[in-house]
Design a protein around this motif. Structure first.
Motif, PDB file in Angstrom:
ATOM      1  N   LYS A  43     -15.631  -5.309  41.527  1.00 29.20           N
ATOM      2  CA  LYS A  43     -14.719  -4.167  41.571  1.00 29.20           C
ATOM      3  C   LYS A  43     -15.372  -2.963  40.896  1.00 29.20           C
ATOM      4  CE  LYS A  43     -11.022  -5.812  43.559  1.00 29.20           C
ATOM      5  NZ  LYS A  43     -10.727  -5.447  44.923  1.00 29.20           N
ATOM      6  N   TRP A  44     -15.512  -1.874  41.659  1.00 28.22           N
ATOM      7  CA  TRP A  44     -15.998  -0.613  41.100  1.00 28.22           C
ATOM      8  C   TRP A  44     -14.831   0.196  40.553  1.00 28.22           C
ATOM      9  CZ3 TRP A  44     -20.400   1.454  39.595  1.00 28.22           C
ATOM     10  CH2 TRP A  44     -21.618   1.006  40.137  1.00 28.22           C
ATOM     11  N   ASN A  45     -15.051   0.839  39.427  1.00 30.19           N
ATOM     12  CA  ASN A  45     -14.156   1.863  38.908  1.00 30.19           C
ATOM     13  C   ASN A  45     -14.887   3.189  39.102  1.00 30.19           C
ATOM     14  OD1 ASN A  45     -12.630   3.682  37.425  1.00 30.19           O
ATOM     15  ND2 ASN A  45     -12.285   2.290  35.707  1.00 30.19           N
ATOM     16  N   SER A  46     -14.626   3.835  40.235  1.00 30.92           N
ATOM     17  CA  SER A  46     -15.388   5.034  40.604  1.00 30.92           C
ATOM     18  C   SER A  46     -15.175   6.178  39.632  1.00 30.92           C
ATOM     19  CB  SER A  46     -15.013   5.473  42.025  1.00 30.92           C
ATOM     20  OG  SER A  46     -15.309   4.447  42.949  1.00 30.92           O
ATOM     21  N   LEU A  64     -18.747  -0.995  36.877  1.00 30.95           N
ATOM     22  CA  LEU A  64     -18.623  -2.113  37.816  1.00 30.95           C
ATOM     23  C   LEU A  64     -18.293  -3.379  37.044  1.00 30.95           C
ATOM     24  CD1 LEU A  64     -19.044  -3.372  40.674  1.00 30.95           C
ATOM     25  CD2 LEU A  64     -21.430  -3.782  39.974  1.00 30.95           C
ATOM     26  N   ALA A  65     -17.303  -4.134  37.544  1.00 32.93           N
ATOM     27  CA  ALA A  65     -16.951  -5.431  36.966  1.00 32.93           C
ATOM     28  C   ALA A  65     -17.301  -6.520  37.967  1.00 32.93           C
ATOM     29  CB  ALA A  65     -15.466  -5.485  36.628  1.00 32.93           C
ATOM     30  N   SER A  66     -17.891  -7.591  37.484  1.00 35.06           N
ATOM     31  CA  SER A  66     -18.239  -8.716  38.347  1.00 35.06           C
ATOM     32  C   SER A  66     -17.694 -10.004  37.743  1.00 35.06           C
ATOM     33  CB  SER A  66     -19.759  -8.821  38.522  1.00 35.06           C
ATOM     34  OG  SER A  66     -20.389  -9.159  37.294  1.00 35.06           O
ATOM     35  N   GLY A  67     -17.211 -10.886  38.605  1.00 37.04           N
ATOM     36  CA  GLY A  67     -16.727 -12.188  38.174  1.00 37.04           C
ATOM     37  C   GLY A  67     -17.457 -13.275  38.936  1.00 37.04           C
ATOM     38  N   GLY A  68     -17.697 -14.404  38.275  1.00 39.57           N
ATOM     39  CA  GLY A  68     -18.468 -15.458  38.914  1.00 39.57           C
ATOM     40  C   GLY A  68     -17.835 -16.821  38.821  1.00 39.57           C
TER      41      GLY A  68
END
Length: 518
Positions: A343-346, A351-355
């Motif tokens: 998910k980008w916070n423009s 940027l947030a990434s989950g795995g």
């Protein structure tokens, strides 16, 4: 024994089934109104005499229990009058003439405290300062409005037809000598507190054959031009929400695994099972570019203006500048298992990434090293959403072994709040019209939940799907949520009101850039 001042009968929202929060608020407000009016009608004279000077009449009524407990050490002040109150002159205690012409001293008619072990509470006479004595006597004799019979009283049997409920209420409220106290009248005639109405039934249901039941896929997205894209097996379809028309966009020999609209809604990025990413011009209904780089399925896509980021089962994140000829310009390998959420916070260029390794990373721009890492989840993190109302606030949701909804402050690297949802969190949306979060669930509840922020209290639970609700998207105007599930249906839920002001949508960044997509 329960007293009228006791609020134990009023429902406690914290102990009520979370599926009926809106209805519970309505019920609690009705209970509070009834309790307030009843206390005022029975104890109104005492409240008037013992009222705090600066307190309003309505507040005084609502705080009745507080008033009599603060003035007296025991809460049974009304049930057991003090000696000073027992020595109260009765109306019949005026100087009376006996049969032989002698008069009786008023003091002889005072009640002594020693004789009142079973005496009843004092019930002061109701006052009508705006009504003359003659009128008051006439009123009392005709309406039986003496204290103790204000609410529960029986009139004389009449052969005339009973008036309707509406006319009865109107006559009671607007009669200048109404038996209802002015404060009660003010409360009953005041506008009711508006409670939000949320329909728990979808207003539209569409068949979606071959909609994949895979936790790691992300197969629906709604554009800023009001176009809904859905990948069904090896085909992609577009639905114009304004006209209801359905268009076939493309087919492929490999399953589609993810899709995401560019901000302007002119182009659609599509991830495939073989690791390729295609970009389609929806006006021309044509693929204008194919980008490689991943060696396994593309599970998630997210845009930040002209930057397209993709996450894959090959454990990498690729940043792609669609204005450049190269398929990507940066590779991030910060996860040890599949990257299933991006998910980008423009607005803040984060940027947030989950795995699947249960880790959440946050990056500044396209930096290769995360600035913040959260490792509290105990299952895969696919569901993520940035707050559109407060800066640097991120919500994340864990899978089956975790089931937690967590809210983070990225600037301070701290957790703001947490809720155990009791079910696998598959996807998430943060409303742009209200400060609320929608989560979709899998094992084992198969529903959608609307949460209030920052209290994180559940507002409504929406049921209808019979399989995991894996796919979730929000309409362009922010009013409608579309959910997709393994039961091969798309359901439209009207959850939010339209925003007060619309922010104009900018034209396509891709078309306005000096370098076209090559």
């Amino acid at each position: 024994m329960t007293s009228i001042g006791d609020n134990t009968n009023v429902p406690n929202l914290n102990n009520i089934d979370t599926e009926n929060q809106v209805e519970s608020q309505r019920e609690r407000h009705a209970h509070e109104t009834f309790d307030t009016v009843l206390k005022n009608e029975i104890f109104g004279d005492l409240l008037t005499r013992d009222a705090i000077a600066k307190e309003s009449s309505i507040d005084r009524i609502k705080n009745t229990n507080t008033i009599w407990q603060s003035n007296n050490s025991s809460s049974s002040w009304l049930a057991t009058p003090s000696p000073e109150r027992r020595r109260t002159r009765r109306p019949s205690d005026e100087i009376r003439q006996t049969n032989n012409g002698s008069s009786t001293s008023p003091s002889s008619h005072y009640r002594d405290s020693s004789d009142l072990s079973v005496s009843a509470p004092v019930t002061p006479r109701r006052l009508f300062p705006s009504v003359s004595n003659d009128d008051e006597l006439m009123y009392r004799s005709s309406t039986n409005s003496s204290r103790g019979a204000t609410l529960l009283t029986y009139g004389q049997k009449s052969s005339t037809r009973r008036p309707s409920t509406a006319s009865l209420l109107q006559s009671q409220f607007f009669d200048p000598v109404s038996p209802v106290r002015p404060e009660s009248k003010q409360l009953l005639l005041s506008p009711n507190k508006k409670t939000r109405k949320i329909s728990k039934v979808p207003y539209r249901v569409l068949d979606a054959p071959s909609l994949a039941d895979d936790f790691y896929y992300d197969l629906i997205d709604w554009s800023s031009t009001d176009m809904l894209a859905v990948a069904l097996g090896k085909s992609i379809f577009l639905t114009n929400n304004s006209t209801g028309e359905v268009f076939h966009l493309c087919d492929t020999e490999i399953d589609f695994t993810s899709l995401s609209w560019v901000g302007a809604g002119s182009h659609l990025a599509v991830g495939q099972k073989n690791g390729l990413v295609d970009i389609y011009d929806v006006t021309k209904k044509k693929c204008i570019r194919t980008m490689s780089g991943h060696s396994d399925r593309v599970s998630c896509l997210s845009w930040n203006n002209y930057i397209l980021s993709s996450g894959s089962r090959d454990r990498s994140i690729l940043h792609r500048d669609v204005r450049m000829a190269d398929p990507f310009f940066e590779r991030l390998e910060t996860h040890t298992q599949e990257v299933c959420g991006l998910k980008w916070n423009s607005d803040e260029n984060k940027l947030a990434s989950g795995g699947n390794d249960n880790i959440v990373n946050v990056y500044d721009g396209t930096s290769k090293v995360p600035t913040v890492t959260f490792q509290e989840h105990t299952a895969a993190v696919k569901a993520m959403a940035w707050s559109p109302h407060k800066r640097s606030i991120l919500a994340t949701g864990g899978g089956t072994a975790d089931k937690k909804l967590k809210i983070w402050n990225i600037n301070t690297s701290t957790k703001i709040n947490e809720r155990d949802t009791g079910s696998q969190i598959c996807n998430m949306i943060w409303s742009k019209n209200t400060d609320e979060i929608v989560t979709s669930h899998g094992y084992s509840k198969y529903n959608l939940t609307l949460w209030d922020f920052p209290s994180m209290d559940p507002i409504a639970i929406l049921k209808g799907h019979s399989f995991r609700v894996l796919h979730l998207t929000l309409s362009a105007d922010g009013t409608t949520v579309v959910s997709g599930a393994g039961d091969e249906t798309l359901r439209y839920w009207k959850l939010f009101d339209k925003p007060k002001s619309k922010i104009p949508t900018s034209s396509s960044v891709i078309f306005n850039s000096s370098n076209r997509i090559r």
